[in-house]
Design an enzyme around this catalytic site. Sequence first.
Site, PDB file in Angstrom:
ATOM      1  N   TRP A 133       0.881  -1.168   0.000  1.00  0.00           N
ATOM      2  CA  TRP A 133       0.000   0.000   0.000  1.00  0.00           C
ATOM      3  C   TRP A 133       0.923   1.224   0.000  1.00  0.00           C
ATOM      4  O   TRP A 133       1.815   1.331   0.876  1.00  0.00           O
ATOM      5  CB  TRP A 133      -0.864  -0.042   1.271  1.00  0.00           C
ATOM      6  CG  TRP A 133      -1.858   1.053   1.372  1.00  0.00           C
ATOM      7  CD1 TRP A 133      -2.750   1.445   0.397  1.00  0.00           C
ATOM      8  CD2 TRP A 133      -2.082   1.903   2.489  1.00  0.00           C
ATOM      9  NE1 TRP A 133      -3.512   2.480   0.863  1.00  0.00           N
ATOM     10  CE2 TRP A 133      -3.128   2.782   2.132  1.00  0.00           C
ATOM     11  CE3 TRP A 133      -1.510   2.006   3.758  1.00  0.00           C
ATOM     12  CZ2 TRP A 133      -3.601   3.754   3.011  1.00  0.00           C
ATOM     13  CZ3 TRP A 133      -1.982   2.966   4.627  1.00  0.00           C
ATOM     14  CH2 TRP A 133      -3.016   3.833   4.256  1.00  0.00           C
ATOM     15  N   ASP A 214       0.078  -5.148   9.614  1.00  0.00           N
ATOM     16  CA  ASP A 214      -1.014  -4.305   9.132  1.00  0.00           C
ATOM     17  C   ASP A 214      -2.208  -5.216   8.829  1.00  0.00           C
ATOM     18  O   ASP A 214      -2.125  -6.079   7.960  1.00  0.00           O
ATOM     19  CB  ASP A 214      -0.567  -3.560   7.862  1.00  0.00           C
ATOM     20  CG  ASP A 214      -1.625  -2.577   7.385  1.00  0.00           C
ATOM     21  OD1 ASP A 214      -2.711  -2.518   7.990  1.00  0.00           O
ATOM     22  OD2 ASP A 214      -1.364  -1.861   6.381  1.00  0.00           O
ATOM     23  N   ALA A 216      -5.917  -4.842   7.814  1.00  0.00           N
ATOM     24  CA  ALA A 216      -6.946  -3.883   7.394  1.00  0.00           C
ATOM     25  C   ALA A 216      -8.141  -4.543   6.726  1.00  0.00           C
ATOM     26  O   ALA A 216      -9.110  -3.862   6.409  1.00  0.00           O
ATOM     27  CB  ALA A 216      -6.334  -2.841   6.457  1.00  0.00           C
ATOM     28  N   LYS A 249     -12.967  -1.311   6.543  1.00  0.00           N
ATOM     29  CA  LYS A 249     -13.521  -2.166   5.483  1.00  0.00           C
ATOM     30  C   LYS A 249     -14.509  -3.180   6.058  1.00  0.00           C
ATOM     31  O   LYS A 249     -15.593  -3.358   5.528  1.00  0.00           O
ATOM     32  CB  LYS A 249     -12.407  -2.934   4.752  1.00  0.00           C
ATOM     33  CG  LYS A 249     -11.115  -2.173   4.560  1.00  0.00           C
ATOM     34  CD  LYS A 249     -11.182  -1.178   3.427  1.00  0.00           C
ATOM     35  CE  LYS A 249      -9.960  -0.266   3.492  1.00  0.00           C
ATOM     36  NZ  LYS A 249      -9.592   0.380   2.300  1.00  0.00           N
TER      37      LYS A 249
HETATM   38  C1  LMR Z   1      -6.910   1.565  -0.898  1.00  0.00           C
HETATM   39  O1  LMR Z   1      -5.784   1.058  -0.919  1.00  0.00           O
HETATM   40  O2  LMR Z   1      -7.552   1.840  -1.929  1.00  0.00           O
HETATM   41  C2  LMR Z   1      -7.552   1.875   0.421  1.00  0.00           C
HETATM   42  O3  LMR Z   1      -6.774   1.389   1.465  1.00  0.00           O
HETATM   43  C3  LMR Z   1      -7.927   3.278   0.564  1.00  0.00           C
HETATM   44  C4  LMR Z   1      -6.766   4.164   0.814  1.00  0.00           C
HETATM   45  O4  LMR Z   1      -6.814   4.897   1.810  1.00  0.00           O
HETATM   46  O5  LMR Z   1      -5.797   4.167   0.037  1.00  0.00           O
END
Ligand code: LMR
Length: 392
Positions: A133, A214, A216, A249
């Site tokens: 991410w 992490d 999420a 989420k």
């Molecule tokens: C994503 O990766 O699309 C989500 O986790 C939203 C974000 O905050 O980037």
Amino acid sequence: MIQSANPGLFSALTPQAPDPLLSLIGLFKADERAHKLDLGVGIYRDETGATPVMRAMKAAERKLVEEQPSKSYLGPEGDVGFVRLSAELAMGEQAEGLIGVQTPGGTGALRLAIALIRLARPDATVWLGTPSWPIHANILDSVGLKTRTYRHYDPATGAVDFSALTTALNEAQAGDVVLLHACCHNPSGADLSAEQWAEVTRLVTTRGLFPLIDMAYQGLGDSLDQDAAGARQLVAAVPEALIAYSCDKNFGLYRDRVGALFAKTAHAEATESNLHGLARVFWSMPPDHGAAAARIILETPELRAQWLDELDHMRERLNGVRQALAEAHPALAPLAIQRGMFSILPLSPEQVGVMRRDHAIYMAGSGRINLAGLTLETVPQFVSAFTAVLSS
Ligand code: LMR
């Protein structure tokens, strides 16, 4: 206007590009084509393309509005009932003895975790599998921690590049931090198998590494417990760890910003008081509403059962779309072994641009798609665009 020799405080700033993921929201909205598909930012969508408030959440919010006696300050730790119940949800039996604070979403938990690491060990090195991410690297950069990267994902197989991961863990020095995704890897969907978690646990413990996990997307891969099993095994084996948890989420609470940071440590008092001190400086205390409503769901058996049903449905829908895509084109076959909301398609940034321009399909520049943006009805439309762009 008074003329001054001072060019102004902000004259030193240079304009920054908007966040590439979040800017897709505006671009998609402005597109007037009726057949457009939004596979960009990671939000769950139902069969109609909507992201409704979960029914259990609506009921919990009604209860909260009726029964909340006060909105006075709670303190930097937030809603302690929420923290305890979300720790149990995330860590199961391993929640016993963890300390925790509520945070504004998973991003807040990560920001706090990385600040705490920086405070405790300013020269720490953080190992980060790529791609990840994007905000992981951004937070690490902003705090100034040293980062080493290794390849998490092998595009040839669509799976974890496990030899790159074990090589990195073997190279890491005692005390280095390893940032791991608990499940539903963002952006690749490539998760560790049970055997791979066991090997990671062995390497992290024998080499004296510090896990920052992490978490999420719990519940959006295989099940709440299966999605957490690897992380729980790792936390059980190490003397200290941090877990950044998001409810955005799995409770559909995106804009309410609900998360928590849990710590396993033998230095509970010092760790907790430093977390409170950092939180006080960052946001004083986390926003209450969403966390209080999530707590009500977790402590009310009927609401908890209803929420679990809704979460099961979300996961089954995602996995149905995943399966349909995997069967529709050989280049999409690896999606079947991945989990969660995301997968990376073998498209260049130019091809991602063509998907948007010619086919009204929006996805991240990396080729990441959010599978929740598709339904079984729109899979053929998507696959035909993908096939055309891939062969052009
Ligand atoms: C994503 O990766 O699309 C989500 O986790 C939203 C974000 O905050 O980037």
